[in-house]
Design an enzyme around this catalytic site. Structure first.
Site, PDB file in Angstrom:
ATOM      1  N   GLY A  40       0.844  -1.197   0.000  1.00 12.97           N
ATOM      2  CA  GLY A  40       0.000   0.000   0.000  1.00 12.97           C
ATOM      3  C   GLY A  40       0.879   1.246   0.000  1.00 12.97           C
ATOM      4  O   GLY A  40       1.900   1.298   0.695  1.00 12.97           O
ATOM      5  N   ALA A  44      -0.306   6.121   4.876  1.00 12.18           N
ATOM      6  CA  ALA A  44       0.374   5.269   5.854  1.00 12.18           C
ATOM      7  C   ALA A  44       1.501   4.472   5.210  1.00 12.18           C
ATOM      8  O   ALA A  44       2.556   4.270   5.818  1.00 12.18           O
ATOM      9  CB  ALA A  44      -0.629   4.330   6.523  1.00 12.18           C
ATOM     10  N   GLY A  45       1.302   4.014   3.979  1.00  7.77           N
ATOM     11  CA  GLY A  45       2.304   3.182   3.319  1.00  7.77           C
ATOM     12  C   GLY A  45       3.458   3.990   2.757  1.00  7.77           C
ATOM     13  O   GLY A  45       4.631   3.654   2.967  1.00  7.77           O
ATOM     14  N   HIS A 266     -20.609   8.672   7.165  1.00 11.94           N
ATOM     15  CA  HIS A 266     -20.344  10.106   7.076  1.00 11.94           C
ATOM     16  C   HIS A 266     -21.636  10.850   6.750  1.00 11.94           C
ATOM     17  O   HIS A 266     -22.343  10.478   5.825  1.00 11.94           O
ATOM     18  CB  HIS A 266     -19.301  10.361   5.994  1.00 11.94           C
ATOM     19  N   SER A 284     -17.124  17.389   1.920  1.00 12.79           N
ATOM     20  CA  SER A 284     -16.309  17.498   3.128  1.00 12.79           C
ATOM     21  C   SER A 284     -17.069  18.025   4.345  1.00 12.79           C
ATOM     22  O   SER A 284     -17.901  18.914   4.256  1.00 12.79           O
ATOM     23  CB  SER A 284     -15.139  18.440   2.867  1.00 12.79           C
ATOM     24  N   ARG A 337     -19.525  12.956  13.586  1.00 18.01           N
ATOM     25  CA  ARG A 337     -20.163  12.369  12.419  1.00 18.01           C
ATOM     26  C   ARG A 337     -21.273  11.386  12.762  1.00 18.01           C
ATOM     27  O   ARG A 337     -22.311  11.364  12.112  1.00 18.01           O
ATOM     28  CB  ARG A 337     -19.095  11.657  11.587  1.00 18.01           C
ATOM     29  N   HIS A 408     -18.082   5.579   5.057  1.00 21.12           N
ATOM     30  CA  HIS A 408     -16.939   6.415   4.729  1.00 21.12           C
ATOM     31  C   HIS A 408     -15.612   5.852   5.212  1.00 21.12           C
ATOM     32  O   HIS A 408     -14.587   5.969   4.546  1.00 21.12           O
ATOM     33  CB  HIS A 408     -17.160   7.800   5.335  1.00 21.12           C
ATOM     34  N   ARG A 442     -14.505   7.909  14.417  1.00 21.59           N
ATOM     35  CA  ARG A 442     -13.346   8.748  14.152  1.00 21.59           C
ATOM     36  C   ARG A 442     -13.780  10.196  13.958  1.00 21.59           C
ATOM     37  O   ARG A 442     -14.786  10.464  13.298  1.00 21.59           O
ATOM     38  CB  ARG A 442     -12.622   8.264  12.886  1.00 21.59           C
ATOM     39  N   LEU A 448      -6.073  11.354   8.248  1.00 26.23           N
ATOM     40  CA  LEU A 448      -4.798  11.764   7.662  1.00 26.23           C
ATOM     41  C   LEU A 448      -3.739  11.817   8.752  1.00 26.23           C
ATOM     42  O   LEU A 448      -2.601  11.400   8.575  1.00 26.23           O
ATOM     43  CB  LEU A 448      -4.950  13.129   6.982  1.00 26.23           C
TER      44      LEU A 448
END
Lengths: 644, 261
Positions: A40, A44-45, A266, A284, A337, A408, A442, A448
């Site tokens: 990935g 993160a990858g 979301h 967003s 959310r 989401h 979350r 991010l």
């Protein structure tokens, strides 16, 4: 006995520093003797691959995309949180920690979340140094905005495309290491299994998506940064290729899967318009800074609106119900959310939804446009407004957007300890792929943050602890485990190709999505979940007897790729249902209708469910075994979340 | 309320689609009919309908690249009726909707055509040349950690905004596909501009532009003749001004270069 979560002793604020000192180091000359596979190349990858290569390790990075820059991190819009307190509004590491624990409805580990808040400040420094063009004030310093679940402005952003800019930063760091020869990049290569040698992860089996070749790759450690599994619902805001295969294959090889039922719905997505719909598009959360969410105050008005008898502009101010502002005066439109989504659903269930389907609420910018002008709105949200107009054919500057919740993000994922190691030694999981930091919900702009925290600032320290205890001898693919794993992968691919039934992979995927959304979506019941379990099992049997593919496995075959992913979703879906059935409480994104307060808020059962549910795979069509990691709250007092 | 035009009826269309078995095979245009296409569908959802039909009949679906379907990942790349990403300006293929077409239309769908972008299969092309250009210098050489506080480098808003505009390139390759020379100048210039504008990028300014341009030439992209179709067809509005910045950066670098290779 549950595996050790390896949370360091000592006061919360000192745990990470102490741990960094206590972990073993690999000396610089020895680092080049270790190979690490990173699967990935999203936030993160890419950040992990680049940072590990900078340290001197030999990294092999894999992506099924044609370029690392296509990873779905790129689609994140709103921003990234960091406890910089640049706005002088009372933010701190502790407050970001507290907001995240509370936002996650007290189902995350204190130590992990505190570390996340600590390194958040380093992430912003790193990204700016890379040339990430964050939004700035006229004085030249960085700008912030606020996001749901927080009362401070700590979100850094690059217009409505923050994920793109952060990913391109990580991609540039990765590209630099590719040029140095420290990262070998494999594009259009999909991981189909992990190889375990003597109980330790020692490599992966991949399929080249252009030639169909099945290949073996060996390394001293494997890092999975393969994202979340929201596409189990078919319709989600995830990219079309996003899938659970790497994580699920690892699960079947021994890695526990934690809290699979914790999915985030979301609140602000463009509503479904027809059966042909292939994905849902997020608007967003940052829009909730300036947009006001409402539905008609009465069912009758809503019905006349849906029938086209009246227009939005005909509805007087006093006939509108700004339900989030009404019910949650302290946070208003910026509630977390899960709360916003659930309330939108309640309004629609009451018959007050809008749009032709009645499954939508308004997000209205009229007041902001009146106050600040359309140009101001365009400056801030221009690309989002354009996207909305393209998809719906409506002009959001002239009439309110219609929005509805959609899947989401998945808070659940591979269980990892404090070092981000799964229950398989040498196998790590970072970013959305792991379960670690967000509990049952979350907060916006935290995905991010977590992806980059794991990749830039956690795994480079913690993986050394494992490698230092592994002899620096070359690893090869000679062990029979590689041959066996490859044979299994080949057999599975051939099995998929040879069914020769009548239904396409998408057909099965849509059917699974319907079951998951209906019974394991925004509201769940014990009865519905039991029904869903039986339905999924039936669908899985049909899949393996009636799947239709074309072409061969020895070439580019996108339907075959899809089929392999759907096959894994059909197994993961059942585990999600099991987990949701087991958790007899409501918390965050997991809402069991049987467990709610008189006001319809989530009702936790802290006495019985303050634990991480980590599931062990025991064989095909056999019940998974539940292991419980008790969560200990030493710093935060568990309370009913209130955003009123 | 759903969609722009409640009276819009489902459409029947003729598709002329480029089919090519693999990189080395000869390709050709094949005709297909698709029926009952909703005007609210995206272009790729229309292709999904075609592919489901093909697969049910036991035929190979049309291979094409796509992923986010939100216009940001840069995967989708169809040449529709002779234009990169089709008829609507400022739009990627995935954000193009069928309401832009009419019942009975014939639509020609081809892959990007450029020597530097060989066809993988059907409509999917290999754009790894773009990655190699970035690897040649499209970055600021900082390792993880040890960076100064983010607010220690004030950047005028106007500069930050311009750098951001350049940084929004999605690397789809429409600029190359639209250029009669198959030049990659707009793509390369967007990254060069972003990093040349920002103070963090100044240190490696010269070597960056030289190395990236050298790699671009090596990949077999054509030369720029300042026609501007790249910017006109760019789905995210990367400005032609970036090419002027690239040229200036390149000349300045060459004029004072230590690297005269």
């Amino acid at each position: 006995m549950f595996p050790d979560s390896k949370i360091p002793e000592g006061p919360l604020a000192e745990k990470w520093d102490k741990h960094k000192f206590n972990v073993k180091l690999v000396n610089p000359a020895n680092k080049r003797k270790y190979d690490i596979i990173v699967v990935g190349t999203g936030l993160a990858g890419a950040s992990a691959a680049a940072s590990l290569a900078e340290l001197g390790y030999n990294v092999k990075a894999f992506t099924y995309h044609d370029s690392p820059r296509r990873a779905h991190s790129i689609a994140a819009q709103g921003g990234i949180n960091a406890a910089k307190n640049y706005q002088n509004d009372g933010d701190s590491v502790y407050r970001l920690f507290y907001d995240t624990i509370k936002g996650g409805d007290y189902r995350a580990r204190e130590a992990n979340v505190y570390r996340l808040a600590q390194v958040s400040v380093n992430i912003i420094d790193q990204c700016v140094a890379q040339g990430v063009p964050f939004a700035r004030e006229y004085g030249g310093l960085l700008a912030n905005r606020s996001f749901g679940g927080a009362q401070v402005s700590r979100t850094f952003y690059a217009r409505g495309q923050t994920g793109q800019q952060l990913l391109l930063g990580a991609y540039s760091a990765l590209s630099r290491q590719v040029a140095y020869g420290k990262v070998k990049l494999y594009t259009r290569t999909e991981m189909l299994d992990v190889v375990i040698v003597d109980g330790q992860a020692r490599g992966i089996i991949t399929r080249n998506l252009i030639t169909g070749e099945i290949e073996q790759h060996a390394a001293h450690a494997v890092v999975l940064a393969t994202g979340g599994y929201g596409n189990v619902f078919y319709l989600s805001t995830n990219a079309k290729y996003s899938n659970a295969t790497a994580a699920w294959r690892a699960h079947k090889k021994g890695a526990y899967f934690a809290n699979p039922c914790f999915t985030q719905i979301h609140p602000t997505c463009i509503p479904v318009s027809g059966d042909y719909q292939s994905k849902l598009t997020l608007m967003s959360e940052s829009l909730r800074n300036d947009g006001r969410v409402w539905v008609p105050a009465s069912k009758e008005t809503a019905e006349r609106l849906r029938k086209g008898e009246i227009r939005v502009s005909d509805i007087r101010e006093e006939d509108r119900d700004y339900f989030l502002e009404r019910k949650y005066p302290a946070f208003g439109n910026l509630v977390p959310r899960d709360v916003a989504s659930r309330n939108a659903k309640m309004m629609c269930d009451e018959g007050r939804g809008v749009g032709s389907s009645g499954l939508a609420v308004f997000l209205d910018f009229a007041d902001t446009i009146k106050r600040n002008g359309a140009d101001w709105v365009s400056q801030k949200y221009g690309n989002l407004f354009d996207m909305y107009a393209k998809i719906t054919g409506e002009n959001p500057y002239e009439q309110p957007m219609r929005i509805y919740p959609a899947v989401h993000y998945t808070m659940g994922g591979l269980w990892v300890d404090y070092n981000l190691q799964t229950t398989v030694p040498g196998l790590y999981a970072t970013g959305e792929c792991n379960f670690s930091d967000h509990g049952a919900n979350r907060l916006g702009a935290s995905a991010l943050m977590q992806g980059l925290a794991d990749g830039y600032f956690v795994i480079p320290y913690t993986i050394g602890d494992y490698l230092a205890q592994t002899p620096p001898k070359p690893v090869t693919t000679e062990h029979p485990a590689f041959k066996q794993a490859e044979a299994e992968v080949r057999a599975r691919v051939q099995q998929l190709m040879s069914i020769n039934g009548t239904r396409t992979p998408d057909d099965f995927h849509k059917a699974l999505g319907h079951i998951m959304w209906e019974y394991c979506g925004m509201a769940r019941t014990a009865e519905g979940l039991q029904h869903a379990k039986a339905e999924i099992q039936k669908l899985r049997r049909e899949f393996w007897s009636d799947l239709k593919l074309a072409g061969t496995e020895a070439e580019m075959n996108q339907a075959l790729e899809k089929a392999g992913r759907v096959a894994d979703f059909l197994e993961l879906g059942e585990l999600m249902v099991d987990d949701a059935y087991n958790r007899n409480e409501s918390c965050g994104g997991h809402f069991r209708e049987e467990y709610q307060t008189p006001e319809g808020e989530a009702l936790r059962d802290d006495e019985n469910f303050t634990y991480v549910a980590a599931w062990e795979y025991t064989g095909d069509n056999r019940a998974s075994v539940l292991h419980k990691e008790d969560l200990h709250f030493e710093n935060v007092k568990l309370t009913q979340r209130s955003y009123k | 309320m759903a969609g722009s035009n409640p009276n819009a009826k489902p459409m029947n269309l003729t598709l002329k689609v480029w089919r090519q078995k693999n990189r080395n095979a000869q390709g050709s245009i094949v005709d297909y009919q698709v029926k009952d296409i909703s005007p609210d569908m995206s272009f790729l959802e229309m292709l999904d309908v075609l592919n489901e039909d093909l697969l049910r009949q036991g035929e190979e679906p049309v291979a094409f690249d796509h992923d986010c379907r939100e216009g940001i990942c840069g995967s989708c790349n169809l040449f529709i009726n002779g234009r990169a990403h089709g008829p609507e300006p400022g739009t990627t293929t995935c954000q193009l909707h069928m309401r832009k077409f009419n019942d009975g239309d014939t639509i020609t769908i081809e892959p990007w055509r450029a020597n530097a972008f060989p066809v993988n299969k059907d409509l999917s092309v290999d754009r790894s040349a773009f990655d190699r250009i970035i690897q040649a210098g499209g970055y600021i050489s900082v390792n993880t950690g040890g960076t100064p506080d983010a607010n220690e480098i004030p950047i005028p808003k106007e500069i930050a905004d311009r750098a951001f505009e350049a940084a929004t390139c999605i690397a789809c390759g429409a600029c190359v596909a639209s250029c009669k020379n198959a030049s990659a100048m707009l793509f390369v210039s967007a990254k060069v501009s972003q990093l040349a504008l920002l103070p963090q990028g100044h240190v490696e300014r010269k070597s960056r532009v030289e190395n990236m341009v050298a790699q671009m030439d090596k990949e077999g992209f054509g030369a720029c003749t300042n026609i501007g179709s790249c910017a006109a067809e760019c789905p995210v509005g990367i400005s032609l001004e970036n090419i002027a910045i690239l040229n200036r950066e390149f000349l300045a670098a060459k004029a004072t270069s230590n690297n005269l290779a």
